[in-house]
Design a protein around this motif. Structure first.
Motif, PDB file in Angstrom:
ATOM      1  N   ASP A 113       0.836  -1.211   0.000  1.00 45.67           N
ATOM      2  CA  ASP A 113       0.000   0.000   0.000  1.00 45.67           C
ATOM      3  C   ASP A 113       0.870   1.260   0.000  1.00 45.67           C
ATOM      4  OD1 ASP A 113       0.801   0.550   2.580  1.00 45.67           O
ATOM      5  OD2 ASP A 113      -1.086  -0.026   3.520  1.00 45.67           O
ATOM      6  N   LYS A 114       0.222   2.422  -0.008  1.00 47.38           N
ATOM      7  CA  LYS A 114       1.007   3.650  -0.198  1.00 47.38           C
ATOM      8  C   LYS A 114       1.891   3.987   1.004  1.00 47.38           C
ATOM      9  CE  LYS A 114      -2.608   6.902   1.127  1.00 47.38           C
ATOM     10  NZ  LYS A 114      -3.353   8.082   0.759  1.00 47.38           N
ATOM     11  N   TYR A 115       1.615   3.310   2.141  1.00 44.01           N
ATOM     12  CA  TYR A 115       2.459   3.511   3.321  1.00 44.01           C
ATOM     13  C   TYR A 115       3.650   2.559   3.318  1.00 44.01           C
ATOM     14  CZ  TYR A 115      -1.807   5.823   4.778  1.00 44.01           C
ATOM     15  OH  TYR A 115      -2.904   6.647   4.824  1.00 44.01           O
ATOM     16  N   GLY A 116       3.692   1.676   2.341  1.00 40.78           N
ATOM     17  CA  GLY A 116       4.786   0.706   2.284  1.00 40.78           C
ATOM     18  C   GLY A 116       4.458  -0.585   3.014  1.00 40.78           C
ATOM     19  N   HIS A 117       3.208  -0.755   3.453  1.00 38.75           N
ATOM     20  CA  HIS A 117       2.823  -1.997   4.132  1.00 38.75           C
ATOM     21  C   HIS A 117       2.436  -3.052   3.107  1.00 38.75           C
ATOM     22  CE1 HIS A 117       1.217   0.933   7.355  1.00 38.75           C
ATOM     23  NE2 HIS A 117       2.488   0.671   7.565  1.00 38.75           N
ATOM     24  N   THR A 118       2.871  -4.261   3.366  1.00 37.30           N
ATOM     25  CA  THR A 118       2.445  -5.362   2.500  1.00 37.30           C
ATOM     26  C   THR A 118       0.948  -5.611   2.693  1.00 37.30           C
ATOM     27  OG1 THR A 118       4.593  -6.365   2.721  1.00 37.30           O
ATOM     28  CG2 THR A 118       2.806  -7.828   2.054  1.00 37.30           C
ATOM     29  N   VAL A 119       0.250  -5.831   1.581  1.00 37.53           N
ATOM     30  CA  VAL A 119      -1.166  -6.211   1.660  1.00 37.53           C
ATOM     31  C   VAL A 119      -1.191  -7.735   1.745  1.00 37.53           C
ATOM     32  CG1 VAL A 119      -3.376  -6.207   0.442  1.00 37.53           C
ATOM     33  CG2 VAL A 119      -1.873  -4.198   0.336  1.00 37.53           C
ATOM     34  N   HIS A 120      -1.628  -8.260   2.861  1.00 37.40           N
ATOM     35  CA  HIS A 120      -1.504  -9.702   3.076  1.00 37.40           C
ATOM     36  C   HIS A 120      -2.574 -10.504   2.342  1.00 37.40           C
ATOM     37  CE1 HIS A 120       1.785  -9.395   5.859  1.00 37.40           C
ATOM     38  NE2 HIS A 120       1.196  -8.312   6.349  1.00 37.40           N
ATOM     39  N   ALA A 121      -2.305 -11.773   2.210  1.00 40.15           N
ATOM     40  CA  ALA A 121      -3.246 -12.684   1.552  1.00 40.15           C
ATOM     41  C   ALA A 121      -4.403 -13.010   2.482  1.00 40.15           C
ATOM     42  CB  ALA A 121      -2.509 -13.957   1.168  1.00 40.15           C
ATOM     43  N   GLY A 122      -5.449 -13.614   1.928  1.00 46.71           N
ATOM     44  CA  GLY A 122      -6.574 -14.038   2.765  1.00 46.71           C
ATOM     45  C   GLY A 122      -7.865 -13.418   2.284  1.00 46.71           C
ATOM     46  N   SER A 123      -7.779 -12.288   1.588  1.00 45.91           N
ATOM     47  CA  SER A 123      -8.971 -11.723   0.967  1.00 45.91           C
ATOM     48  C   SER A 123      -8.897 -12.073  -0.517  1.00 45.91           C
ATOM     49  CB  SER A 123      -9.029 -10.217   1.204  1.00 45.91           C
ATOM     50  OG  SER A 123     -10.196  -9.690   0.619  1.00 45.91           O
ATOM     51  N   ARG A 124      -9.213 -11.114  -1.407  1.00 51.32           N
ATOM     52  CA  ARG A 124      -9.132 -11.414  -2.838  1.00 51.32           C
ATOM     53  C   ARG A 124      -8.124 -10.487  -3.487  1.00 51.32           C
ATOM     54  NH1 ARG A 124     -15.469 -11.142  -4.250  1.00 51.32           N
ATOM     55  NH2 ARG A 124     -15.398  -9.351  -2.881  1.00 51.32           N
ATOM     56  N   GLN A 125      -7.687 -10.852  -4.652  1.00 45.70           N
ATOM     57  CA  GLN A 125      -6.775 -10.015  -5.440  1.00 45.70           C
ATOM     58  C   GLN A 125      -5.617  -9.491  -4.610  1.00 45.70           C
ATOM     59  OE1 GLN A 125      -9.927  -7.547  -6.709  1.00 45.70           O
ATOM     60  NE2 GLN A 125     -10.026  -8.472  -8.738  1.00 45.70           N
ATOM     61  N   SER A 126      -4.992 -10.387  -3.850  1.00 48.72           N
ATOM     62  CA  SER A 126      -3.809  -9.994  -3.073  1.00 48.72           C
ATOM     63  C   SER A 126      -2.582 -10.206  -3.947  1.00 48.72           C
ATOM     64  CB  SER A 126      -3.711 -10.834  -1.806  1.00 48.72           C
ATOM     65  OG  SER A 126      -4.947 -10.920  -1.178  1.00 48.72           O
ATOM     66  N   TRP A 127      -2.615  -9.670  -5.133  1.00 48.16           N
ATOM     67  CA  TRP A 127      -1.471  -9.842  -6.029  1.00 48.16           C
ATOM     68  C   TRP A 127      -1.190  -8.555  -6.795  1.00 48.16           C
ATOM     69  CZ3 TRP A 127      -3.556  -9.177 -10.919  1.00 48.16           C
ATOM     70  CH2 TRP A 127      -4.891  -9.535 -11.103  1.00 48.16           C
ATOM     71  N   ARG A 128       0.091  -8.411  -7.137  1.00 44.98           N
ATOM     72  CA  ARG A 128       0.534  -7.232  -7.873  1.00 44.98           C
ATOM     73  C   ARG A 128       0.229  -7.415  -9.355  1.00 44.98           C
ATOM     74  NH1 ARG A 128       6.761  -6.989  -5.502  1.00 44.98           N
ATOM     75  NH2 ARG A 128       6.034  -6.929  -3.348  1.00 44.98           N
ATOM     76  N   PRO A 129      -0.466  -6.489  -9.956  1.00 42.79           N
ATOM     77  CA  PRO A 129      -0.716  -6.624 -11.398  1.00 42.79           C
ATOM     78  C   PRO A 129       0.590  -6.670 -12.203  1.00 42.79           C
ATOM     79  CG  PRO A 129      -2.107  -4.923 -10.432  1.00 42.79           C
ATOM     80  CD  PRO A 129      -1.163  -5.355  -9.355  1.00 42.79           C
ATOM     81  N   THR A 130       1.668  -6.150 -11.653  1.00 41.61           N
ATOM     82  CA  THR A 130       2.929  -6.092 -12.405  1.00 41.61           C
ATOM     83  C   THR A 130       3.885  -7.222 -12.049  1.00 41.61           C
ATOM     84  OG1 THR A 130       3.690  -4.579 -10.700  1.00 41.61           O
ATOM     85  CG2 THR A 130       2.902  -3.577 -12.746  1.00 41.61           C
ATOM     86  N   SER A 131       3.440  -8.184 -11.214  1.00 42.75           N
ATOM     87  CA  SER A 131       4.348  -9.268 -10.822  1.00 42.75           C
ATOM     88  C   SER A 131       4.474 -10.299 -11.947  1.00 42.75           C
ATOM     89  CB  SER A 131       3.810  -9.948  -9.560  1.00 42.75           C
ATOM     90  OG  SER A 131       4.413 -11.210  -9.426  1.00 42.75           O
TER      91      SER A 131
END
Ligand code: GAL
Length: 694
Positions: A113-131
């Motif tokens: 996220d914009k604060y530099g925190h990782t968005v963790h898995a467990g919900s949906r779309q927990s992936w980087r579109p650019t990965s």
């Protein structure tokens, strides 16, 4: 009206005899239920008239339980059972939600996220579109599914991803940062061009090479992001997700070229996740998810969103991929639908051109985050008002199918309200004269004003060709490029009527202000067309301070302090105590100028829909406008005309007098009001759908 076409268009077949019919069904998640429920599901689907389901949207872990194992057996079984029952499958790529093993082993795919925190898995779309890592897994899934089900006759379309951008629209990961650098380099070519476009001489933001370009991270509590950079970041996120969609679609169609692909858009009048005008060109049929806004705007909001979806579909039918039978569970307070609203909402989508009505979801969940979200089969089971309502809808859609509605086209209006995703993104920027500014809000107000005046308007993307309309309206189209301003000028010169809203054309596509007075779009061309020149905005926002206009309207948010050229007609001015206090007395509020063979109107302040409807008397060139509670749309086929009538208001009756040859197909919450003529009264949630010859 110019007939537009989408060159990719292809509509999914049903398993009916001629493959045709209005599609009816919902998201189906059999993997969340024991298999003995499946037979009952299918029996109830048949009873309700369901003929298609969207299958496997969140089933990745069931299909690929570990990195090296695949399990299609359950999917084979359910597809076979559905096929035997004549129910087609819109098969999902299942890639919206990846399995936990993938996130655990490859945490580098998680967004930041914009604060530099990782968005963790467990919900949906927990992936980087650019990965790149994630993309390879997702594309492998697409290929595996296409290889296995590409020739399966029950699978008639592909549901690629799900609501792209729902949870990963703004990613600030390392991958995103690198991709953004490349995106900027491709867009601008030279670093000087980027510095110029972003206005980086402001606050020492100049960058010397593309390596120095950064994402608009969080910069402290009171920091203000460079709006030009922010706007590009929105475009970048849109482009990355669109690129991801294309890669998934192509992975499928390289193996299974003949079945149409779609992805469900998220269009409603409070959302603008993507620039869907670009996406519409990449899907084989347009599909949308729409969730109702409870309250008095319910029906108008729905049809206004749909008007944009219909414009994206360019005269072709489109698909409601999701809506709800009743309450959702994700708002602070989740209102249910009242009697008749399930049918009314569904048929209102049909009235704006939908040939497919699907819901989220078939069977209400027993567990998980959506257990309290309504569905087609509720917790109470089949013996419920809700399931009976679903069956009633199924039979109404069948009546319309049998009457030949499918494939008929929505009759366009001669007025287009122009929508621009960039303007909606820009009005969300934090550094405008008013944080209350909203493009969508004003589009809806104009749309409702037209409906109040009994004159429907279309909602058309600014980037489309709208030159065949007779009137175009630009409500808070904040962003206007030079070329779009020139298109407007040509349109007016050739006889078109242009209505410019109070905050239209203030900035260009780089978020630069046009100089010389407002609105500065097109280097003064817009001012020239209108014959007005604004020096300051008067910003209020408080109902108590409303400023009155000489024609009885009032403005609460924004007034332009303008002067006008001698040849301009002033149709209303500001007046009264508050206007005096703010030194706006006698300043023009509405103006009209001749431009070439056409006319350019300026609406210098915000107006509510009642004032807009009144003002339309002038625009529509009628003496006065009689407001109406009736919504009327028309769909036409080669030899028939289908009229759709709905009661818009909650309380007042809506009256309609039908043409003599109109055959009533659907009537609900309405009754004949006279024996002598063909008139009907529609009550709350009333519907009347008729067919006549052409
Ligand atoms: C959509 C989503 C569905 C379901 C639904 C609930 O955003 O695509 O899977 O979550 O909302 O309203």
């Amino acid at each position: 009206m110019k007939s537009l076409t989408n060159s990719r268009f292809s509509w999914p077949a049903l398993l009916t005899e001629n493959a045709a019919g209005i599609a009816f069904g919902g998201d189906y998640n059999p993997d969340q239920w024991p298999e003995d429920v499946w037979a009952q599901d299918i029996e109830l689907m048949k009873r309700a008239g369901v003929n298609v389901v969207a299958l496997g949207i969140f089933s990745w872990d069931r299909i690929q339980p570990t990195e090296d194992t695949w399990n299609f057996a359950w999917l084979d079984r359910i597809i076979a059972q559905l096929g035997d029952a004549g129910i087609a499958v819109d098969l999902a790529t299942s890639t919206a939600s990846a399995p936990m093993w993938l996130y655990k082993k490859y945490p580098q795919v998680l967004p930041v996220d914009k604060y530099g925190h990782t968005v963790h898995a467990g919900s949906r779309q927990s992936w980087r579109p650019t990965s790149k890592v994630f993309r390879e897994f997702a594309l492998e899934m697409c290929r595996q599914l296409a290889l296995r089900y590409g020739n399966n006759p029950t699978v008639t379309s592909w549901h690629v991803g799900n609501e792209y951008g729902w949870n990963n629209r703004h990613d600030y990961s390392e991958d995103a940062a690198q991709a953004f650098t490349t995106w900027c380099e491709n867009k601008y070519g030279t670093i000087d061009a980027l510095n110029e476009a972003w206005g980086t001489s402001f606050w020492s933001q100049e960058v010397r090479s593309f390596d120095e370009v950064q994402l608009p991270y969080h910069m402290g509590a009171d920091s203000m992001v460079n709006p030009s950079q922010q706007l590009d970041f929105e475009r970048f996120g849109n482009d990355m997700l669109l690129d991801f969609y294309r890669a998934e679609r192509d992975a499928i169609q390289s193996i299974c070229p003949d079945k149409p692909c779609t992805t469900n858009f998220m269009i409603s009048t409070d959302q603008c996740s993507m620039d869907y005008q670009q996406w519409a060109a990449e899907v084989d049929f347009v599909s949308n998810d729409h969730y109702f806004h409870e309250g008095e705007s319910h029906l108008d909001e729905l049809t206004c969103s749909d008007a944009l979806v219909a414009a994206l579909a360019q005269g072709k039918p489109w698909y409601v991929m999701e809506h709800s039978t009743s309450a959702v569970q994700w708002k602070p307070l989740n209102a249910r639908k009242r009697n008749g609203e399930l049918l009314r909402d569904s048929l209102a989508h049909v009235a704006i051109g939908a040939d497919a009505i699907n819901f989220f979801q078939w069977r209400q969940s027993r567990f998980g985050a959506e257990a309290f979200h309504s569905a087609m089969v509720p917790h109470a089971g089949e013996d419920s008002k809700l399931f009976r309502g679903v069956c009633e809808l199924g039979s109404s859609l069948k009546t319309l199918s049998d009457a030949g509605l499918q494939g008929s086209t929505l009759k366009p209006s001669d007025t287009a309200i122009l929508f621009s995703a960039a303007s909606e993104w820009a009005t969300r920027c934090e550094t405008l004269p008013s944080k209350k500014l909203s493009h969508w809000h004003d589009v809806l107000a104009w749309y409702r004003g037209f409906e109040d005046a009994g004159a429907r308007a279309d909602v058309v993307p600014l980037a489309n060709d709208w030159s065949d309309y007779s009137t175009v309206i630009l409500p808070t189209v904040l962003v206007l490029s030079d070329s779009d301003t020139e298109r407007l000028a040509t349109f007016a010169k050739n006889g078109g009527r242009v209505i410019i809203g109070y905050a239209t054309g203030l900035i260009d596509e780089n978020f630069h202000i046009g100089l010389g007075g407002y609105p500065g779009a097109g280097n003064g061309l817009l001012r020239d067309m209108l014959g007005v020149r604004g020096e300051e905005f008067n910003i209020l926002g408080d109902e108590d301070q409303a400023i009155k206009l000489s024609n009885g309207a009032q403005s609460v948010l924004w007034q332009n302090d303008i002067s006008v050229r001698d040849d301009v007609d002033v149709l209303a001015t500001y007046t009264g105590e508050a206007a005096d206090d703010w030194e706006l007395n006698n300043i023009p509020a509405f103006t009209r100028a001749r431009y070439g063979k056409g006319t350019a109107y300026f609406v210098g302040c915000d107006l509510d829909r009642a004032a807009i409807a009144n003002y339309l008397g002038e625009v529509l060139q009628t003496e006065s406008v009689t407001t109406t509670n009736l919504l009327h749309t028309v769909r036409e086929s080669e030899n028939a005309v289908f009229d759709f009538y709905f009661a818009r208001a909650e309380t007042d009756l809506a009256l309609v007098c039908l043409p003599q040859d109109a055959q009533v197909l659907i009537i609900s919450s309405a009754q004949k009001s006279s024996d002598t003529d063909n008139s009907y009264a529609l009550n709350r949630n009333g519907i009347l759908i008729t067919k006549r010859g052409r």
